[in-house]
Design a protein around this motif. Structure first.
Motif, PDB file in Angstrom:
ATOM      1  N   TYR A  45      37.737  49.838  39.648  1.00  0.00           N
ATOM      2  CA  TYR A  45      36.837  49.337  40.621  1.00  0.00           C
ATOM      3  C   TYR A  45      36.844  47.955  40.305  1.00  0.00           C
ATOM      4  O   TYR A  45      35.348  47.898  39.236  1.00  0.00           O
ATOM      5  CB  TYR A  45      36.440  50.149  41.502  1.00  0.00           C
TER       6      TYR A  45
ATOM      7  N   ARG B  36      38.429  55.921  46.282  1.00  0.00           N
ATOM      8  CA  ARG B  36      39.708  56.754  45.564  1.00  0.00           C
ATOM      9  C   ARG B  36      40.796  56.833  47.423  1.00  0.00           C
ATOM     10  O   ARG B  36      41.969  56.439  46.637  1.00  0.00           O
ATOM     11  CB  ARG B  36      39.453  57.827  45.329  1.00  0.00           C
ATOM     12  N   GLU B  37      40.362  56.980  48.104  1.00  0.00           N
ATOM     13  CA  GLU B  37      41.023  56.972  49.286  1.00  0.00           C
ATOM     14  C   GLU B  37      41.977  55.258  49.933  1.00  0.00           C
ATOM     15  O   GLU B  37      42.362  54.721  50.521  1.00  0.00           O
ATOM     16  CB  GLU B  37      40.751  57.573  50.786  1.00  0.00           C
TER      17      GLU B  37
ATOM     18  N   GLN C 178      37.014  52.790  35.791  1.00  0.00           N
ATOM     19  CA  GLN C 178      38.469  53.287  36.833  1.00  0.00           C
ATOM     20  C   GLN C 178      39.412  52.312  37.671  1.00  0.00           C
ATOM     21  O   GLN C 178      39.813  52.913  38.182  1.00  0.00           O
ATOM     22  CB  GLN C 178      37.569  54.761  38.190  1.00  0.00           C
TER      23      GLN C 178
ATOM     24  N   THR D 126      41.931  52.911  47.586  1.00  0.00           N
ATOM     25  CA  THR D 126      42.444  52.437  46.418  1.00  0.00           C
ATOM     26  C   THR D 126      44.846  53.146  46.607  1.00  0.00           C
ATOM     27  O   THR D 126      45.706  52.511  46.837  1.00  0.00           O
ATOM     28  CB  THR D 126      42.278  52.908  44.953  1.00  0.00           C
ATOM     29  N   ARG D 127      44.613  54.397  47.075  1.00  0.00           N
ATOM     30  CA  ARG D 127      45.580  55.286  47.386  1.00  0.00           C
ATOM     31  C   ARG D 127      46.344  54.340  48.780  1.00  0.00           C
ATOM     32  O   ARG D 127      47.337  53.884  48.698  1.00  0.00           O
ATOM     33  CB  ARG D 127      45.678  56.719  48.034  1.00  0.00           C
TER      34      ARG D 127
END
Length: 473
Positions: free
Chosen positions: A43, A16-17, A41, A19-20
């Protein structure tokens, strides 16, 4: 690109991080259902057991920026780590330890960083607890100041012969009080001896009042800053009623400092750190002058973050840096060394006596006690020296400054053990100070004899405190 081996909760949080941050990555996990969920998601994920050499050999390692090995199997993590580190060039690897006992195994296998999630959670919990405590302390302090009558004047007392951390912290408390319409003055005993401290006070235009005996009657509220006990490292009469105590030094053994507001935090490296955190929690408007003072206070008391430094000190410094006057900071940092400081350093070098890795030097009679820590800092740089004790004599006292980089001893405890019963002493893991009344030696008029007697007494007590009885005789 990054590769994440293990798609559990830690792997997903990391994805998630990344991706951000708009970083490309590939996830590998042995659970088909988890891989499908990851793909849903958006990924990039593939199914594979990271304990299998076949899967490891298929990894696109060429040009990878870093690999995160995060499965819940220690055996699989070690196997993947050893394989990845056998490649050329070996990529940067962060690996997960399933328990405390497996951390060393992963480092031996070549991990650059080892994560132990329970430890991280515990550290984060402690960090949050500290934030809560500081938030509560900040509001409690401001609430206390609000209860004071506007006609009451606050005397902010720092330790004798104060340093930049003491003055910066006192300036911050004065600013906080004045924001609430309360009057406060910074009071100090002794001298401002260190050349950088004098430059600090002058360039920042810090208003100070020098006192020599007791506290003037106009101060009905007394605050101790960067010290915590009347009569200990300050010239307040013992038993003086104190209203506020803010300090990062541990109190003397057997003493529980009492006041209307008390905040003592030996786990941080500077009182300026505590004051900075107060300002953060209060969302206080910070001027460049105050920010410069506090940052310099943190840097000097932690010896540029190399001594008794905590995460709180680093975070406070990072927060302050955006507000400081960098030109002013540069001027403070580059004053000339005083002639006496140069003379004392020369005497300290000539008079040094070495016992193993311990260096002790008697510099004789001095006017400025702040020359002692400057000499001690310099002597600690000598090859083969791990611990330094430098002392000098004034009209009525012996002043001592100690430094150590030996991880086996706490120099603050050693100095307290050696001199606490006969004077005022204390410090931290790597730095300490003491002052001892001349007492029975005060009747000795011959300076050479006085120097010899004090040297024998100081040396014997210190070497005994660090377990070297019989040495130096």
């Amino acid at each position: 690109m990054y590769i994440i081996l293990g798609g559990g909760s830690i792997g997903v949080a990391l994805a998630r991080e990344l991706t951000r941050s708009r970083k490309d990555f590939l996830m590998v996990d042995a659970d088909p259902a988890r891989v499908e969920a990851l793909r849903e998601q958006d990924y990039e994920a593939v199914e594979g057991d990271i304990g299998s050499y076949r899967i490891l050999q298929e990894l696109p390692l060429k040009g990878v920026e870093g690999i995160f090995i995060l499965s819940s199997s220690q055996a699989a993590n070690v196997k993947a780590l050893e394989f990845v580190k056998s490649q050329s060039p070996a990529p940067f690897v962060m690996a997960r330890a399933v328990d405390l006992l497996t951390i060393d195994e992963l480092y031996r296998a070549g991990a650059d960083i080892v994560l132990h999630p329970p430890t991280i959670v515990a550290d984060e919990a402690l960090n949050e607890l500290q934030k809560m405590e500081l938030r509560g302390a900040a509001w409690q302090l401001m609430s206390y100041i609000k209860t004071l009558d506007p006609d009451q004047r606050i005397g902010i007392v720092v330790h004798d012969n104060p340093d930049s951390d003491a003055f910066a912290s006192a300036l911050c408390l004065r600013t906080m009080a004045e924001s609430l319409g309360r009057s406060a003055d910074i009071l100090y005993y002794g001298t401002i001896g260190h050349h950088e401290t004098r430059a600090f006070v002058n360039l920042l235009d810090i208003p100070l009042i020098h006192i020599t005996n007791g506290i003037p009657d106009r101060y009905s509220v007394i605050a101790l800053v960067d010290c915590n006990t009347p009569g200990k490292n300050n010239s307040l009469p013992r038993g003086t009623r104190v209203n506020v105590i803010i300090d990062h030094h541990p109190p003397p053994d057997g003493i529980e400092p009492g006041a209307d507001f008390v905040d003592i935090r030996p786990d941080v490296g500077a009182s300026s750190t505590m004051m900075t955190r107060y300002l953060q929690e209060l969302d206080f408007e910070l001027t460049s002058n105050l920010a410069t003072a506090l940052l310099y206070g943190i840097r000097t008391d932690t010896n540029e973050f190399k001594r008794n430094t905590s995460a709180a000190d680093l975070n406070a410094a990072a927060y302050l840096y955006g507000f400081v006057d960098k030109d002013l900071l540069s001027q403070i940092e580059t004053p000339s060394m005083s002639p006496e400081a140069m003379d004392v350093l020369g005497v300290a070098i000539r008079n040094k006596k070495i016992e193993g890795s311990y260096l002790i030097s008697n510099v004789g009679f001095i006017h400025d006690r702040d020359t002692l820590p400057q000499a001690a800092d310099y002597l600690l740089k000598l090859e083969g020296i791990s611990t330094v004790l430098v002392f000098g004599i004034t009209e009525d006292r012996i002043f001592i400054s100690a430094r150590s980089k030996d991880i086996r001893i706490n120099i603050g405890d050693a100095v307290q053990k050696a001199f606490g019963e006969i004077g005022s002493a204390g410090g931290h893991q790597k730095t300490a100070a003491a002052q001892i009344p001349l007492g029975v030696f005060s009747g000795v008029k011959d300076r050479a004899i006085l120097m010899k007697l004090t040297e024998e007494a100081v040396t014997r007590r210190f070497l005994a405190a660090v377990g070297m009885e019989g040495q130096g005789e």
